[in-house]
Design a protein around this motif. Structure first.
Motif, PDB file in Angstrom:
ATOM      1  N   THR A 293       7.855   0.563   6.821  1.00  0.00           N
ATOM      2  CA  THR A 293       8.332   0.876   5.477  1.00  0.00           C
ATOM      3  C   THR A 293       7.404   0.238   4.455  1.00  0.00           C
ATOM      4  N   GLY A 294       7.086   0.968   3.422  1.00  0.00           N
ATOM      5  CA  GLY A 294       6.232   0.467   2.371  1.00  0.00           C
ATOM      6  C   GLY A 294       7.046  -0.267   1.322  1.00  0.00           C
ATOM      7  N   PRO A 295       6.440  -0.594   0.206  1.00  0.00           N
ATOM      8  CA  PRO A 295       7.148  -1.300  -0.859  1.00  0.00           C
ATOM      9  C   PRO A 295       8.251  -0.446  -1.470  1.00  0.00           C
ATOM     10  N   ASP A 296       9.286  -1.124  -1.951  1.00  0.00           N
ATOM     11  CA  ASP A 296      10.411  -0.427  -2.586  1.00  0.00           C
ATOM     12  C   ASP A 296      10.063  -0.194  -4.051  1.00  0.00           C
ATOM     13  N   LEU A 297       9.206   0.793  -4.275  1.00  0.00           N
ATOM     14  CA  LEU A 297       8.700   1.087  -5.617  1.00  0.00           C
ATOM     15  C   LEU A 297       9.129   2.477  -6.056  1.00  0.00           C
ATOM     16  N   THR A 298       9.789   2.546  -7.201  1.00  0.00           N
ATOM     17  CA  THR A 298      10.167   3.824  -7.809  1.00  0.00           C
ATOM     18  C   THR A 298       9.267   4.079  -9.012  1.00  0.00           C
ATOM     19  N   LEU A 299       8.634   5.236  -9.041  1.00  0.00           N
ATOM     20  CA  LEU A 299       7.928   5.661 -10.246  1.00  0.00           C
ATOM     21  C   LEU A 299       8.889   6.488 -11.076  1.00  0.00           C
ATOM     22  N   VAL A 300       9.229   5.994 -12.262  1.00  0.00           N
ATOM     23  CA  VAL A 300      10.087   6.743 -13.186  1.00  0.00           C
ATOM     24  C   VAL A 300       9.152   7.456 -14.150  1.00  0.00           C
TER      25      VAL A 300
ATOM     26  N   ALA B  76       1.498  12.784   1.954  1.00  0.00           N
ATOM     27  CA  ALA B  76       1.857  11.800   2.971  1.00  0.00           C
ATOM     28  C   ALA B  76       1.176  12.126   4.303  1.00  0.00           C
ATOM     29  N   GLU B  77       1.113  13.403   4.646  1.00  0.00           N
ATOM     30  CA  GLU B  77       0.430  13.807   5.877  1.00  0.00           C
ATOM     31  C   GLU B  77      -1.030  13.392   5.862  1.00  0.00           C
ATOM     32  N   GLN B  78      -1.670  13.536   4.719  1.00  0.00           N
ATOM     33  CA  GLN B  78      -3.103  13.277   4.614  1.00  0.00           C
ATOM     34  C   GLN B  78      -3.435  11.791   4.518  1.00  0.00           C
ATOM     35  N   THR B  79      -2.505  10.983   4.010  1.00  0.00           N
ATOM     36  CA  THR B  79      -2.818   9.575   3.772  1.00  0.00           C
ATOM     37  C   THR B  79      -2.490   8.662   4.946  1.00  0.00           C
ATOM     38  N   GLY B  80      -1.764   9.162   5.927  1.00  0.00           N
ATOM     39  CA  GLY B  80      -1.437   8.340   7.081  1.00  0.00           C
ATOM     40  C   GLY B  80      -0.160   7.543   6.949  1.00  0.00           C
ATOM     41  N   ARG B  81       0.561   7.664   5.830  1.00  0.00           N
ATOM     42  CA  ARG B  81       1.822   6.935   5.705  1.00  0.00           C
ATOM     43  C   ARG B  81       2.874   7.555   6.611  1.00  0.00           C
ATOM     44  N   LEU B  82       3.871   6.775   6.980  1.00  0.00           N
ATOM     45  CA  LEU B  82       4.862   7.220   7.955  1.00  0.00           C
ATOM     46  C   LEU B  82       6.165   7.676   7.315  1.00  0.00           C
ATOM     47  N   ASP B  83       6.174   7.731   5.986  1.00  0.00           N
ATOM     48  CA  ASP B  83       7.341   8.255   5.291  1.00  0.00           C
ATOM     49  C   ASP B  83       6.846   9.143   4.158  1.00  0.00           C
ATOM     50  N   VAL B  84       7.785   9.764   3.479  1.00  0.00           N
ATOM     51  CA  VAL B  84       7.458  10.670   2.374  1.00  0.00           C
ATOM     52  C   VAL B  84       8.262  10.229   1.157  1.00  0.00           C
ATOM     53  N   PRO B  85       7.616  10.077  -0.003  1.00  0.00           N
ATOM     54  CA  PRO B  85       8.389   9.707  -1.189  1.00  0.00           C
ATOM     55  C   PRO B  85       9.395  10.795  -1.554  1.00  0.00           C
ATOM     56  N   GLU B  86      10.578  10.368  -1.952  1.00  0.00           N
ATOM     57  CA  GLU B  86      11.625  11.302  -2.365  1.00  0.00           C
ATOM     58  C   GLU B  86      11.421  11.652  -3.834  1.00  0.00           C
TER      59      GLU B  86
END
Length: 239
Positions: free
Chosen positions: A73-80, A130-140
């Motif tokens: 899990t990455g940082p708990d960051l929300t972009l508003v 997310a597919e291209q960057t290698g992260r294991l989750d997708v931002p909602e």
């Protein structure tokens, strides 16, 4: 190796049938054949190796093999993010995914110069990034809400980095000594915040009012700059 986001449960031996668009991409565009391997992730079970067993370009079939990475899990960051024109908003969503945001909350302000967003398309852009960057989750990607309602319902345990075009502390100074945990970054519309909105935001106990420098930035540049500085100061860029 090609990475693909799926909603299915991932475990050894599980059959996976990607949708029509994903199947066409894998078989017709990337020309995968029987025995070709891809990497799958679903945001819950880590990353798994899978093999093509039926190269039907309309509905191919895969079989899950072994797990290659445990879930992280990455940082708990929300972009508003205040709504802006479609092209710039799509860029912001793509970069938010690349820069590790956990979610993007779209917001309507008094000076917002757009009044709607295709959330489904924006979510698809986030998945592709997310597919291209290698992260294991997708931002909602969360549907737009009025800024006033968002402030009223704000969870005070989530720190807010309020990027105010009228002035504030330099970001690195404001974040010096700050710790991780739930954070949000607020970027306004290209017309800036209404004075009353800015006053309410500045009055929030959890808000750090920051400046993004001496030049006027477009909304997409501001969002990318703010997330970059936050990641370097508080997020997972610190090593």
């Amino acid at each position: 190796m090609i990475r693909l986001f799926v909603n299915d449960e991932l475990k050894a031996g599980a059959p996976i049938a990607p949708g029509m668009e994903a199947s066409r991409y894998l078989i017709a565009v990337m020309r995968l054949a029987i025995g070709s391997e891809v990497l799958l992730f679903n945001g819950r079970d880590g990353e798994w190796r899978a093999t093509v067993v039926d190269p039907d370009k309309r509905r191919c079939r895969l079989t899950v093999g072994s797990r290659v990475r445990a879930q992280e899990t990455g940082p708990d960051l929300t972009l508003v993010m205040a709504l802006v024109k479609r092209g710039r908003l799509e860029t912001i969503i793509e970069k938010a995914a690349e820069l590790g945001a956990a979610r993007v909350q779209l917001v309507l302000t008094r000076r917002t110069n757009a009044d709607k967003a295709n959330v489904e398309r924006l979510q698809a852009i986030a998945i592709e990034a997310a597919e291209q960057t290698g992260r294991l989750d997708v931002p909602e990607i969360l549907p737009p809400v009025k800024l006033s309602k968002l402030i009223e319902a704000w969870d005070s345990t989530r720190r807010l980095m309020f990027c105010d075009e009228t002035g504030g502390a330099p970001v690195l100074q404001a974040l010096s000594g700050a710790e991780g945990g739930p954070w949000a970054i607020l970027i306004g519309p290209e017309g800036g915040f209404d004075p009353e909105e800015a006053e309410r935001l500045r009055a929030m106990d959890c808000a750090s009012v920051v400046s993004l420098g001496p030049r006027i930035l477009r909304a997409d540049t501001a969002a990318i700059s703010a997330m970059t500085l936050w990641q370097a100061s508080v997020g997972d860029w610190r090593g």
